[in-house]
Structures are given as structure tokens and as C-alpha cells.
Scaffold this active site. Structure first.
Site, PDB file in Angstrom:
ATOM      1  N   ASN A   7       0.872  -1.171   0.000  1.00 41.34           N
ATOM      2  CA  ASN A   7       0.000   0.000   0.000  1.00 41.34           C
ATOM      3  C   ASN A   7       0.912   1.225   0.000  1.00 41.34           C
ATOM      4  O   ASN A   7       1.432   1.616   1.043  1.00 41.34           O
ATOM      5  CB  ASN A   7      -0.889  -0.050   1.252  1.00 41.34           C
ATOM      6  CG  ASN A   7      -1.817   1.143   1.347  1.00 41.34           C
ATOM      7  OD1 ASN A   7      -1.751   2.060   0.512  1.00 41.34           O
ATOM      8  ND2 ASN A   7      -2.661   1.153   2.342  1.00 41.34           N
ATOM      9  N   ARG A  84      -2.599  -1.963  -3.476  1.00 37.43           N
ATOM     10  CA  ARG A  84      -3.790  -1.138  -3.285  1.00 37.43           C
ATOM     11  C   ARG A  84      -3.625   0.079  -4.193  1.00 37.43           C
ATOM     12  O   ARG A  84      -2.640   0.815  -4.076  1.00 37.43           O
ATOM     13  CB  ARG A  84      -3.889  -0.683  -1.829  1.00 37.43           C
ATOM     14  CG  ARG A  84      -5.075   0.207  -1.608  1.00 37.43           C
ATOM     15  CD  ARG A  84      -5.119   0.718  -0.194  1.00 37.43           C
ATOM     16  NE  ARG A  84      -6.291   1.536  -0.005  1.00 37.43           N
ATOM     17  CZ  ARG A  84      -6.516   2.239   1.085  1.00 37.43           C
ATOM     18  NH1 ARG A  84      -5.649   2.236   2.076  1.00 37.43           N
ATOM     19  NH2 ARG A  84      -7.600   2.956   1.202  1.00 37.43           N
ATOM     20  N   HIS A 173     -12.254   3.769   0.053  1.00 32.70           N
ATOM     21  CA  HIS A 173     -12.338   2.759   1.131  1.00 32.70           C
ATOM     22  C   HIS A 173     -13.117   1.525   0.665  1.00 32.70           C
ATOM     23  O   HIS A 173     -13.659   0.784   1.480  1.00 32.70           O
ATOM     24  CB  HIS A 173     -13.058   3.309   2.386  1.00 32.70           C
ATOM     25  CG  HIS A 173     -12.218   4.202   3.226  1.00 32.70           C
ATOM     26  ND1 HIS A 173     -12.755   5.037   4.175  1.00 32.70           N
ATOM     27  CD2 HIS A 173     -10.871   4.378   3.288  1.00 32.70           C
ATOM     28  CE1 HIS A 173     -11.781   5.707   4.767  1.00 32.70           C
ATOM     29  NE2 HIS A 173     -10.633   5.329   4.249  1.00 32.70           N
ATOM     30  N   ARG A 231      -9.362  15.857   7.494  1.00 33.03           N
ATOM     31  CA  ARG A 231     -10.177  16.320   6.358  1.00 33.03           C
ATOM     32  C   ARG A 231     -11.558  16.728   6.859  1.00 33.03           C
ATOM     33  O   ARG A 231     -12.091  16.106   7.771  1.00 33.03           O
ATOM     34  CB  ARG A 231     -10.339  15.211   5.309  1.00 33.03           C
ATOM     35  CG  ARG A 231      -9.043  14.704   4.730  1.00 33.03           C
ATOM     36  CD  ARG A 231      -9.339  13.641   3.678  1.00 33.03           C
ATOM     37  NE  ARG A 231      -8.179  12.822   3.420  1.00 33.03           N
ATOM     38  CZ  ARG A 231      -8.209  11.487   3.309  1.00 33.03           C
ATOM     39  NH1 ARG A 231      -9.351  10.829   3.419  1.00 33.03           N
ATOM     40  NH2 ARG A 231      -7.114  10.814   3.072  1.00 33.03           N
ATOM     41  N   GLU A 372      -8.116  -4.941   5.200  1.00 31.21           N
ATOM     42  CA  GLU A 372      -7.971  -4.651   3.770  1.00 31.21           C
ATOM     43  C   GLU A 372      -6.856  -5.483   3.147  1.00 31.21           C
ATOM     44  O   GLU A 372      -6.985  -5.964   2.021  1.00 31.21           O
ATOM     45  CB  GLU A 372      -7.692  -3.155   3.569  1.00 31.21           C
ATOM     46  CG  GLU A 372      -8.907  -2.304   3.905  1.00 31.21           C
ATOM     47  CD  GLU A 372      -8.539  -0.879   4.252  1.00 31.21           C
ATOM     48  OE1 GLU A 372      -7.952  -0.659   5.338  1.00 31.21           O
ATOM     49  OE2 GLU A 372      -8.843   0.026   3.460  1.00 31.21           O
TER      50      GLU A 372
END
Ligand code: ADP
Length: 394
Positions: A7, A84, A173, A231, A372
């Protein structure tokens, strides 16, 4: 079968190696602080049991370091690498074997995923160089949301502009929400309509119907939707224009403000870390947590409407899996939707799969640890094996 999962984020490379036959993680770690001025890169391995400064200067160098380290440690029998990749646009609904065409599409989306796609591609190219005979598989964060109906993916801006610039709600996601959807399906096959709350540093919520994403809170970029660590989630677009005019901000400066300085960190002025905010008595820290929980609650209500009811509400990721207090605050007052947690079960559910539904309520409230990397490893194994099978047949 051993699979390396990579990732490559904007300033880090996270890695793990999985034996997919046993679904067992053999090793994991991260190279942090890539391209962070004045700070040397750090290698953190196996949950911070090893932490060392290393001399690498970019993502390609970090991937080369990981590959060399794995080889030194005797983890050499890797049959495929799963990457990813954040933005696959409309092109990819499934994980794919990396070809030149796939790399071109990842490059095509540099403009709309400038923080992620370039480093994702750098990781792929580095693997192709260091593992020339091993297949690479791209697993896209956007793929799971390709099932969004137009009514959920369309922004109400002039159609010609949206079409010209590929502006729509892509959602992110997806790997985590897909994993959650499969876990719930395996344990509660009766749950057809699921609201999945991924609450971590980055946060998003997805409405899932019969295993398909039908709405999600992140949109054209990961900025939209819930309040996150740094964010803002949903804001009035006028704020960007107003700040540009009043503060003379450039687009680049605004990008930094909205990606790194907003959200929990922005409101509290203290930290993006939920644990710190929950233990603080500062008024702005409390406000940050309140705004965070309130936003999730509002989205749950709207996804209840989008799904025409729900069978399960799931909490996952760092905050969702580990904070009984945040789960309690979010669900407080939602009894009218059939949502009620059992206080004791909620308190004891931390980082483990748990059913925290109050007795007498049909709508399941679940804590489901996300994974994940495992999903990427499984999918990479599947795609790589299918490719091998194809070659043998040909
Ligand atoms: P990322 O999006 O970087 O993968 P994580 O899913 O690891 O992030 O989530 C990180 C967030 O989870 C941080 O805000 C952290 O404070 C929060 N978190 C972790 N453990 C707890 C806990 N026990 N209580 C509250 N928040 C927690």
C-alpha cells in the site's frame, strides 16, 4: 501461496506478506516519512517491535528496501504482489492483473488522485523491476463503488463539465467496505441491507444492498462526507472560493488545508487522534468529537432512507472498532430507527468481532475488524491463479 501486499500511500509504503492457504500474515511493516522534508525515512516492523531509520528517498527505493529485506529474511517464495490502488475510475470494477494498459489508466487518473495514484504506480513499477517474473495485481479502492446508481454518483453541476472532466462520485475505502460486506454475509446471511461505518483517520460510510455498494460518503475525492482526522468532509463549495479570495490561497495551499489541517485536528487545534480528543477537557476538543459523531449519525439516517431500512449497522477501523464511547454517542437517540446498543456488550467490544445489539432489537449492530490487506491478498491470489490457469490451458 505467499502474497506480498503493498500500500504505497502519499508518504509511506505499508507492506505485509500473507500465506493465503492459511490466511496467515507472515510479516508486516511500513516505511514512513517518504518525501517529508528534513525527516529521515523510518522502517517500522511487526507492530513497532522494530523501528529503524533507513536511507531511502522515494517510494521506489522503499519498495526495493522491502523486497531486499524479505529476501534476506528468507521470505522469498512470493508468487504475486497485490497493490492497493486508490483511483481506478470507471474502468475497473474488479481487481486486475497489471498490464501496460492498466498502468496507463492509473496514470490517466493522476490528475484526480494526485496524492495517491503516482505513488501507487511507482510501487508497481519498482516491483516489476525487482520481481520481473512475478505477476502484479491492482486492487482498486474505487472498484466496490462502481455499482453506485447514477442517482447517487451524479453531482448537480453542468452535465458537459462533469462529462468533460470525469467529475462524479467515485467513492473510496472500497476494499474495506467490501471486506465488511463479505464478513457480515458470512456470519449473518439474513442481513441484506448493511450500513458500514469505516471510522479511522480517514472515515467513510457506505450503504450496501445485497452485497453491492449503493451509496457512499466519499465522492470525487476522499475529502467528501464524514469528518476525518485532518479532512473536513462535506463543506459548502463556496468556502473554497471565499478563502481563495480573502486569504489569497492557491489551489495547492487549499489542498493542504483540506487534506492535512481540517477535520478533528482543525476543529480542536489539538490533534487528529480521537483518543487524545476523548480524554481532553478542552472545549474545542469536545466540539470536534461532537461534530464527528453528529455527522456520522446524520449519514446513518440518510442511508436508512437510501436503503429503505437496514438489517445491520457495522462499525470498523481504528475508531469504529475500538471506541465504545464514539459508538454510543453515534447511536444515542436512534431507537426510532430500530438502532439500540447493549451498553455492557458495547463496552467490552474493542478490536474484536462483536454483536453489540440490545436484546429485543432486530437490527444488528456489529463491531467488525476490517482487514484490507487480507482482502487484497485473497484477490491477488485469485487473479494470479486464474492467469496461471489461463496460460496452462493456452
Ligand atoms: P487509518 O485511517 O490511518 O488506517 P485507523 O483506522 O488506524 O487509521 O484509525 C486511527 C484512529 O483510530 C485514530 O484517530 C485513533 O485515535 C483512533 N483509535 C484507535 N484506538 C482507539 C481507541 N481505543 N479509542 C478511540 N479511538 C481510537
Amino acid at each position: 501461496m505467499n502474497i506480498l501486499v503493498l500500500n504505497c500511500g502519499s508518504s509511506s509504503v505499508k507492506y505485509s506478506v500473507w500465506n493465503t492457504d492459511e490466511e496467515k500474515r507472515l510479516v508486516s511493516g511500513a516505511i514512513d516519512c517518504i518525501h517529508v522534508a528534513g525527516i529521515p525515512c523510518k522502517h517500522i516492523k511487526n507492530g513497532a517491535h522494530i523501528s529503524e531509520e533507513i536511507a531511502v528517498s522515494d517510494h521506489a527505493g522503499a519498495v526495493a528496501f522491502v523486497i531486499e529485506m524479505l529476501s534476506k529474511e528468507g521470505i522469498a517464495d512470493i508468487v504475486a504482489v497485490g497493490h492497493r490502488v486508490v483511483q481506478g475510475g470507471d474502468r475497473f470494477k474488479e481487481p486486475v492483473l497489471v498490464t501496460d494498459e492498466v498502468k496507463e489508466v492509473i496514470t490517466h487518473y493522476f490528475d484526480i488522485a494526485p496524492l495517491h495514484n503516482p505513488s501507487n504506480l511507482e510501487g508497481i513499477v519498482s516491483c516489476q523491476k525487482h520481481y520481473p517474473s512475478i505477476p502484479n495485481v491492482a486492487v482498486f479502492d474505487t472498484a466496490f463503488h462502481q455499482t453506485l446508481p447514477e442517482v447517487a454518483s451524479t453531482y448537480a453541476i453542468p452535465r458537459y463539465l462533469a462529462k468533460k472532466h470525469d467529475i462524479k462520485r467515485y467513492g473510496f475505502h472500497g476494499i474495506s467496505h467490501d471486506y465488511i460486506s463479505r464478513e457480515v454475509a458470512a456470519r449473518y446471511p439474513v442481513a441484506k441491507k448493511i450500513i458500514s461505518c469505516h471510522l479511522g483517520n480517514g472515515s467513510s460510510i457506505t450503504a450496501i444492498k445485497y452485497g453491492k455498494s449503493v451509496d457512499t460518503s466519499m465522492g470525487f475525492s476522499p475529502l467528501e462526507g464524514l469528518v476525518m482526522g485532518t479532512r473536513p468532509g462535506d463543506i459548502d463549495p463556496e468556502i473554497s472560493l471565499y478563502l481563495m479570495e480573502k486569504e489569497n490561497f492557491t489551489p495547492g495551499e487549499l489542498l493542504v488545508i483540506f487534506n492535512k489541517q481540517s477535520g478533528l485536528a482543525g476543529i480542536s487545534g489539538i490533534s487528529s487522534d480521537m483518543r487524545k480528543l476523548l480524554s481532553s477537557s478542552d472545549a474545542d476538543a469536545r466540539l470536534a468529537v461532537d461534530v464527528f459523531c453528529y455527522r456520522v449519525k446524520k449519514y446513518i439516517g440518510s442511508y436508512f432512507a437510501a436503503l429503505d431500512g437496514a438489517d445491520a449497522l457495522v462499525f470498523t477501523a481504528g475508531i469504529g472498532e475500538n471506541s465504545p464511547e464514539v459508538r454510543r454517542r453515534i447511536t444515542d437517540g436512534l431507537e426510532s430507527l430500530g438502532i439500540k446498543i447493549d451498553v455492557a456488550k458495547n463496552e467490552s467490544a474493542q478490536g474484536i468481532f462483536a454483536d453489540i445489539t440490545a436484546s429485543g432489537f432486530a437490527l444488528k449492530i456489529l463491531v467488525v475488524p476490517t482487514n484490507e490487506d487480507l482482502l487484497i491478498a485473497r484477490e491477488t491470489g485469485r487473479v494470479a491463479s486464474a492467469e496461471k490457469g489461463d496460460k496452462v490451458t493456452k
